[in-house]
Design a protein around this motif. Structure first.
Motif, PDB file in Angstrom:
ATOM      1  N   MET A   1      34.611  38.368  31.916  1.00  0.00           N
ATOM      2  CA  MET A   1      34.590  37.196  32.779  1.00  0.00           C
ATOM      3  C   MET A   1      35.613  36.163  32.341  1.00  0.00           C
ATOM      4  SD  MET A   1      30.617  36.419  33.757  1.00  0.00           S
ATOM      5  CE  MET A   1      31.136  35.594  35.254  1.00  0.00           C
TER       6      MET A   1
ATOM      7  N   ASP B  72      35.430  35.144  42.082  1.00  0.00           N
ATOM      8  CA  ASP B  72      34.152  35.701  42.533  1.00  0.00           C
ATOM      9  C   ASP B  72      33.139  34.618  42.850  1.00  0.00           C
ATOM     10  OD1 ASP B  72      34.384  38.815  41.938  1.00  0.00           O
ATOM     11  OD2 ASP B  72      35.358  37.747  40.295  1.00  0.00           O
TER      12      ASP B  72
ATOM     13  N   GLN C 208      37.560  41.048  34.907  1.00  0.00           N
ATOM     14  CA  GLN C 208      36.822  41.795  35.917  1.00  0.00           C
ATOM     15  C   GLN C 208      36.178  40.859  36.925  1.00  0.00           C
ATOM     16  OE1 GLN C 208      34.516  45.313  34.632  1.00  0.00           O
ATOM     17  NE2 GLN C 208      35.151  44.822  32.546  1.00  0.00           N
ATOM     18  N   ARG C 209      35.699  39.711  36.457  1.00  0.00           N
ATOM     19  CA  ARG C 209      35.131  38.685  37.335  1.00  0.00           C
ATOM     20  C   ARG C 209      35.693  37.324  36.925  1.00  0.00           C
ATOM     21  NH1 ARG C 209      28.994  38.328  37.187  1.00  0.00           N
ATOM     22  NH2 ARG C 209      29.364  37.023  39.022  1.00  0.00           N
ATOM     23  N   SER C 210      35.966  36.470  37.914  1.00  0.00           N
ATOM     24  CA  SER C 210      36.526  35.143  37.634  1.00  0.00           C
ATOM     25  C   SER C 210      35.674  34.070  38.292  1.00  0.00           C
ATOM     26  CB  SER C 210      37.964  35.038  38.162  1.00  0.00           C
ATOM     27  OG  SER C 210      38.810  35.962  37.511  1.00  0.00           O
TER      28      SER C 210
END
Length: 261
Positions: A177, A235, A209-211
């Motif tokens: 993240m 995200d 992978q996720r922001s």
């Protein structure tokens, strides 16, 4: 004021320190007001302001000086540390709920994510990656936190490391993240004034992978010089309860996922 105090205040370094503190407190002030307050000529004040601008503490404009951000300049980190502190703390507590032990978490050089860093010790074991010197110093003393400091060219105004070496270090990593903030959000885009920071933040988004984007209400409905990325690249967008309704409506209409804290 005693003679000794007056003499001390008229020393350039001491006077410049007091001017800097005054500008950081007020946000902006005119050169004429500073001349009257310190009992020195306008020419002397402008020399002081030139030096403070050189140090990245303030930005001069016609007739005065400011520590506040504009569409072209980001505010000094000292000013940012003081601004919207309650909102940033609320955003940090919401962001903390997204972190689980064992994650690799990247934090940008924003004062918003610095508040999140203060909450990370009880999330251990955790890997934290950042280019912000304040966060590096804070996390370095936490038990159970593996710290990866992103190097590069040091920028005093931002108290962070930027440039090609920093970007190359980010590109060698893949994290669970990213938590980031920006100076402005408008028209479904995130913006920032400084191109060096834009390039680093883009690299961080690619590495995650996720922001998650955390922005207090004062950043919404504003633009800055450089367009960073569309909000859809994040995200989740976190903002506070003082967020303008038209900004929230704009995000809803464009399918941007957001939470209000």
């Amino acid at each position: 004021m005693t003679t000794s105090k007056s003499s001390e205040r008229n020393r350039p370094a001491q006077r410049q320190a007091e001017i800097a503190e005054l500008v950081l407190q007020r946000g902006s002030i005119s050169a004429n007001d500073l001349s009257e307050l310190f009992g020195v000529s306008l020419m002397t004040i402008h020399r002081d302001l030139d030096e403070l601008e050189r140090q990245g503490i303030v930005h001069k404009f016609r007739g005065g000086v400011s520590a506040q951000p504009s569409s072209v300049f980001e505010s000094n980190v000292t000013y940012r540390l003081r601004a919207a502190r309650e909102e940033k703390i609320a955003l940090a507590h919401r962001a903390r709920t997204l972190i689980e032990p064992g994650m690799a978490v990247m934090l940008d050089d924003s004062t918003t994510t610095l508040e999140l860093a203060r909450l990370l010790e009880d999330a251990a074991p955790l890997t934290v990656i950042t280019n912000f010197l304040e966060t590096i110093k804070l996390v370095a003393g936490m038990r159970g936190i593996r710290l990866i400091a992103l190097g590069g060219e040091y920028y005093p105004t931002h108290d962070s490391f930027l440039g090609v070496p920093c970007i190359e270090a980010i590109e060698a990593l893949r994290v669970d993240m990213l938590f980031a903030s920006v100076s402005a959000v408008s028209n479904n885009y995130a913006y920032h004034q400084e191109q060096e920071i834009v390039l680093v933040k883009r690299a961080m988004i690619r590495a995650a992978q996720r922001s998650v984007l955390a922005v207090d209400h004062s950043k919404l409905g504003r633009v800055a010089l450089h367009r960073l990325v569309p909000l859809s690249d994040f995200d989740l967008v976190l903002t506070d309860s003082r967020a303008p309704e038209d900004s929230l409506l704009e995000m809803r209409e464009n399918g941007i996922r957001y939470d209000v804290v």
